[in-house]
Design a protein around this motif. Structure first.
Motif, PDB file in Angstrom:
ATOM      1  N   ILE A 248       4.498 116.321  -1.774  1.00 18.13           N
ATOM      2  CA  ILE A 248       4.052 115.110  -2.472  1.00 18.13           C
ATOM      3  C   ILE A 248       4.430 115.227  -3.947  1.00 18.13           C
ATOM      4  N   ALA A 249       5.277 114.325  -4.400  1.00 17.72           N
ATOM      5  CA  ALA A 249       5.676 114.334  -5.805  1.00 17.72           C
ATOM      6  C   ALA A 249       4.476 114.003  -6.687  1.00 17.72           C
ATOM      7  N   TYR A 250       4.359 114.717  -7.795  1.00 14.48           N
ATOM      8  CA  TYR A 250       3.247 114.440  -8.706  1.00 14.48           C
ATOM      9  C   TYR A 250       3.686 114.635 -10.149  1.00 14.48           C
ATOM     10  N   ARG A 251       2.955 113.980 -11.017  1.00 12.84           N
ATOM     11  CA  ARG A 251       3.117 114.196 -12.454  1.00 12.84           C
ATOM     12  C   ARG A 251       1.798 114.761 -12.962  1.00 12.84           C
ATOM     13  N   TYR A 252       1.877 115.904 -13.565  1.00 13.83           N
ATOM     14  CA  TYR A 252       0.662 116.523 -14.090  1.00 13.83           C
ATOM     15  C   TYR A 252       0.458 116.117 -15.542  1.00 13.83           C
ATOM     16  N   ASP A 253      -0.752 115.695 -15.844  1.00 12.78           N
ATOM     17  CA  ASP A 253      -1.115 115.355 -17.221  1.00 12.78           C
ATOM     18  C   ASP A 253      -0.129 114.352 -17.815  1.00 12.78           C
ATOM     19  N   ALA A 254       0.204 113.317 -17.034  1.00 11.68           N
ATOM     20  CA  ALA A 254       1.140 112.293 -17.505  1.00 11.68           C
ATOM     21  C   ALA A 254       0.596 111.650 -18.771  1.00 11.68           C
ATOM     22  N   LYS A 255       1.438 111.462 -19.733  1.00  3.81           N
ATOM     23  CA  LYS A 255       0.965 111.115 -21.067  1.00  3.81           C
ATOM     24  C   LYS A 255       0.630 109.636 -21.215  1.00  3.81           C
ATOM     25  N   PHE A 256      -0.599 109.402 -21.610  1.00  4.20           N
ATOM     26  CA  PHE A 256      -1.031 108.115 -22.115  1.00  4.20           C
ATOM     27  C   PHE A 256      -0.791 106.956 -21.167  1.00  4.20           C
ATOM     28  N   ARG A 257      -1.228 107.124 -19.925  1.00  2.00           N
ATOM     29  CA  ARG A 257      -1.296 105.955 -19.054  1.00  2.00           C
ATOM     30  C   ARG A 257      -2.410 105.065 -19.566  1.00  2.00           C
ATOM     31  N   ILE A 258      -2.162 103.764 -19.620  1.00  2.06           N
ATOM     32  CA  ILE A 258      -3.105 102.851 -20.247  1.00  2.06           C
ATOM     33  C   ILE A 258      -3.974 102.187 -19.187  1.00  2.06           C
ATOM     34  N   LEU A 259      -5.286 102.303 -19.373  1.00  2.00           N
ATOM     35  CA  LEU A 259      -6.248 101.574 -18.556  1.00  2.00           C
ATOM     36  C   LEU A 259      -7.026 100.669 -19.495  1.00  2.00           C
ATOM     37  N   GLY A 260      -6.837  99.376 -19.348  1.00  2.00           N
ATOM     38  CA  GLY A 260      -7.496  98.454 -20.262  1.00  2.00           C
ATOM     39  C   GLY A 260      -7.048  98.748 -21.681  1.00  2.00           C
ATOM     40  N   GLU A 261      -7.995  98.908 -22.587  1.00  2.00           N
ATOM     41  CA  GLU A 261      -7.673  99.212 -23.977  1.00  2.00           C
ATOM     42  C   GLU A 261      -7.765 100.707 -24.258  1.00  2.00           C
ATOM     43  N   PHE A 262      -7.941 101.521 -23.218  1.00  2.00           N
ATOM     44  CA  PHE A 262      -8.156 102.944 -23.406  1.00  2.00           C
ATOM     45  C   PHE A 262      -6.922 103.737 -22.995  1.00  2.00           C
ATOM     46  N   GLN A 263      -6.762 104.886 -23.618  1.00  2.00           N
ATOM     47  CA  GLN A 263      -5.678 105.788 -23.277  1.00  2.00           C
ATOM     48  C   GLN A 263      -6.265 106.960 -22.497  1.00  2.00           C
ATOM     49  N   ILE A 264      -5.650 107.291 -21.372  1.00  2.00           N
ATOM     50  CA  ILE A 264      -6.120 108.425 -20.593  1.00  2.00           C
ATOM     51  C   ILE A 264      -4.933 109.278 -20.181  1.00  2.00           C
ATOM     52  N   ARG A 265      -5.233 110.509 -19.794  1.00  2.00           N
ATOM     53  CA  ARG A 265      -4.219 111.403 -19.239  1.00  2.00           C
ATOM     54  C   ARG A 265      -4.757 111.911 -17.911  1.00  2.00           C
ATOM     55  N   PRO A 266      -4.388 111.286 -16.808  1.00  2.00           N
ATOM     56  CA  PRO A 266      -4.888 111.748 -15.510  1.00  2.00           C
ATOM     57  C   PRO A 266      -4.384 113.151 -15.211  1.00  2.00           C
TER      58      PRO A 266
ATOM     59  N   LEU B 118       0.324 110.464  -8.508  1.00  2.00           N
ATOM     60  CA  LEU B 118       1.255 110.533  -7.385  1.00  2.00           C
ATOM     61  C   LEU B 118       2.032 109.220  -7.343  1.00  2.00           C
ATOM     62  N   PRO B 119       3.227 109.168  -7.921  1.00  2.00           N
ATOM     63  CA  PRO B 119       3.935 107.883  -8.068  1.00  2.00           C
ATOM     64  C   PRO B 119       4.294 107.216  -6.752  1.00  2.00           C
ATOM     65  N   GLU B 120       4.575 108.006  -5.717  1.00  3.34           N
ATOM     66  CA  GLU B 120       4.980 107.400  -4.449  1.00  3.34           C
ATOM     67  C   GLU B 120       3.811 106.739  -3.729  1.00  3.34           C
ATOM     68  N   LEU B 121       2.597 107.153  -4.049  1.00  2.00           N
ATOM     69  CA  LEU B 121       1.408 106.591  -3.409  1.00  2.00           C
ATOM     70  C   LEU B 121       0.575 105.756  -4.377  1.00  2.00           C
ATOM     71  N   ASP B 122       0.942 105.771  -5.655  1.00  4.96           N
ATOM     72  CA  ASP B 122       0.182 105.068  -6.691  1.00  4.96           C
ATOM     73  C   ASP B 122      -1.281 105.521  -6.678  1.00  4.96           C
ATOM     74  N   VAL B 123      -1.465 106.836  -6.662  1.00  2.00           N
ATOM     75  CA  VAL B 123      -2.795 107.439  -6.568  1.00  2.00           C
ATOM     76  C   VAL B 123      -2.992 108.403  -7.734  1.00  2.00           C
ATOM     77  N   TYR B 124      -4.209 108.427  -8.252  1.00  2.07           N
ATOM     78  CA  TYR B 124      -4.592 109.351  -9.313  1.00  2.07           C
ATOM     79  C   TYR B 124      -5.561 110.385  -8.746  1.00  2.07           C
ATOM     80  N   ILE B 125      -5.399 111.629  -9.155  1.00  2.27           N
ATOM     81  CA  ILE B 125      -6.339 112.688  -8.774  1.00  2.27           C
ATOM     82  C   ILE B 125      -6.897 113.303 -10.048  1.00  2.27           C
ATOM     83  N   GLU B 126      -8.215 113.369 -10.112  1.00  5.61           N
ATOM     84  CA  GLU B 126      -8.875 114.019 -11.244  1.00  5.61           C
ATOM     85  C   GLU B 126      -9.708 115.183 -10.721  1.00  5.61           C
ATOM     86  N   TYR B 127      -9.560 116.326 -11.375  1.00  3.51           N
ATOM     87  CA  TYR B 127     -10.385 117.484 -11.048  1.00  3.51           C
ATOM     88  C   TYR B 127     -11.472 117.606 -12.109  1.00  3.51           C
ATOM     89  N   TRP B 128     -12.710 117.411 -11.677  1.00  2.00           N
ATOM     90  CA  TRP B 128     -13.853 117.459 -12.588  1.00  2.00           C
ATOM     91  C   TRP B 128     -14.461 118.856 -12.509  1.00  2.00           C
TER      92      TRP B 128
END
Length: 300
Positions: free
Chosen positions: A214-232, A236-246
């Motif tokens: 499964i292709a993944y991008r780790y700590d992809a920089k500054f994906r924008i959600l609303g007016e906020f900046q996050i780094r998931p 997973l670009p092929e599935l359009d899925v985010y994974i967060e480890y808390w």
């Protein structure tokens, strides 16, 4: 929701919508409009998103708006509606006639919260775009709302793919440099594929994804959600899925976690949360969650 399309047809349509969204070719608009008619929520969502991405490349705005507007008003799936609304927003003043309908969606108590918020935000943006078009203001700073010169617009787009005036550009640049330096210093754990991550838990996830192809991008920089900046943690670009480890349990961390989870929910993003107790059964946890988003485990 399961697609009524045959699996092979569904997969081909999904891949085609993703492909057309990547290349920015305005001539792809007609094919994307035809994909909007497919009986699959996922295909419709990806096609709507791709149509929005064509806006800066000269796609016919009247044709695009006419295709997106019905889904922006109502759709079988709320995420499809949200993506259509966001795509409409990309067409600016050309979509100004949709403002009233978007206001209606924003006031609809039966709509999902993230759909209502997307509609309200898009209506405001289209209102501003129409006013700017009348005043011949082409671009505004996303932080202070000041009108931009063409030079400011070009500079900010080249660096951030966002619009900032020179003052805000400098502030954002310095903030990001400081933040990126802190994050990079924390990446001291190496996964099997060589990716440097920040914890043993993240390494377990990276190793699992790599082992399953499964292709993944780790700590992809500054994906924008609303007016906020996050780094998931993982995208997973092929599935359009985010994974967060808390992985932490401090009060401050939990507050940040809840805020981030709320942002994902408000934006209708596909989020998989992983907590330390999930690690012993990580294979079962990720396989079960990813199946919901189209992942098919390799045959053993």
């Amino acid at each position: 929701m399961k697609s009524p399309m045959l699996p092979a047809d569904h997969h081909a349509a999904v891949q085609r919508a993703l492909e057309l969204g990547r290349f920015g070719r305005p001539e792809a608009l007609d094919e994307l409009v035809s994909l909007l008619a497919q009986p699959s929520n996922e295909v419709q969502r990806l096609a709507a998103s791709a149509i929005g991405k064509l806006a800066p490349f000269g796609a016919d705005p009247a044709r695009a708006v006419a295709a997106l507007a019905p889904l922006a008003r109502t759709a079988r799936h709320p995420q499809t509606q949200q993506y259509a609304i966001r795509a409409l927003r990309a067409y600016g003043a050309a979509a100004a006639e949709q403002i009233r309908d978007l206001r209606d969606v924003a006031r609809n108590p039966g709509a999902r919260a993230y759909v209502r918020e997307a509609a309200a935000s898009a209506a405001d943006a289209l209102d501003q775009a129409a006013a700017d078009a009348a005043a011949r203001v082409r671009h505004r700073c996303q932080r202070c709302n000041a009108g931009l010169s063409q030079q400011e617009h070009d500079r900010a787009q080249a660096a951030f793919q966002r619009d900032y005036c020179n003052r805000c550009f400098d502030e954002v640049f310095l903030d990001r440099r400081r933040f990126e330096a802190q994050v990079e210093l924390a990446k001291t754990v190496e996964a099997r594929d060589g990716t440097l991550v920040q914890s043993a838990g993240e390494r377990r996830i990276a190793d699992w994804l790599a082992a399953h192809g499964i292709a993944y991008r780790y700590d992809a920089k500054f994906r924008i959600l609303g007016e906020f900046q996050i780094r998931p943690d993982f995208f997973l670009p092929e599935l359009d899925v985010y994974i967060e480890y808390w992985g932490l349990d401090t009060p401050q961390y939990k507050m940040s976690m809840y805020k981030k989870q709320t942002l994902y929910q408000q934006e209708g993003k596909r989020l998989i949360s992983v907590y330390p107790p999930d690690l012993p059964r990580l294979d079962e946890h990720l396989t079960t969650k990813l199946r919901l988003f189209g992942f098919v485990p390799p045959a053993t």
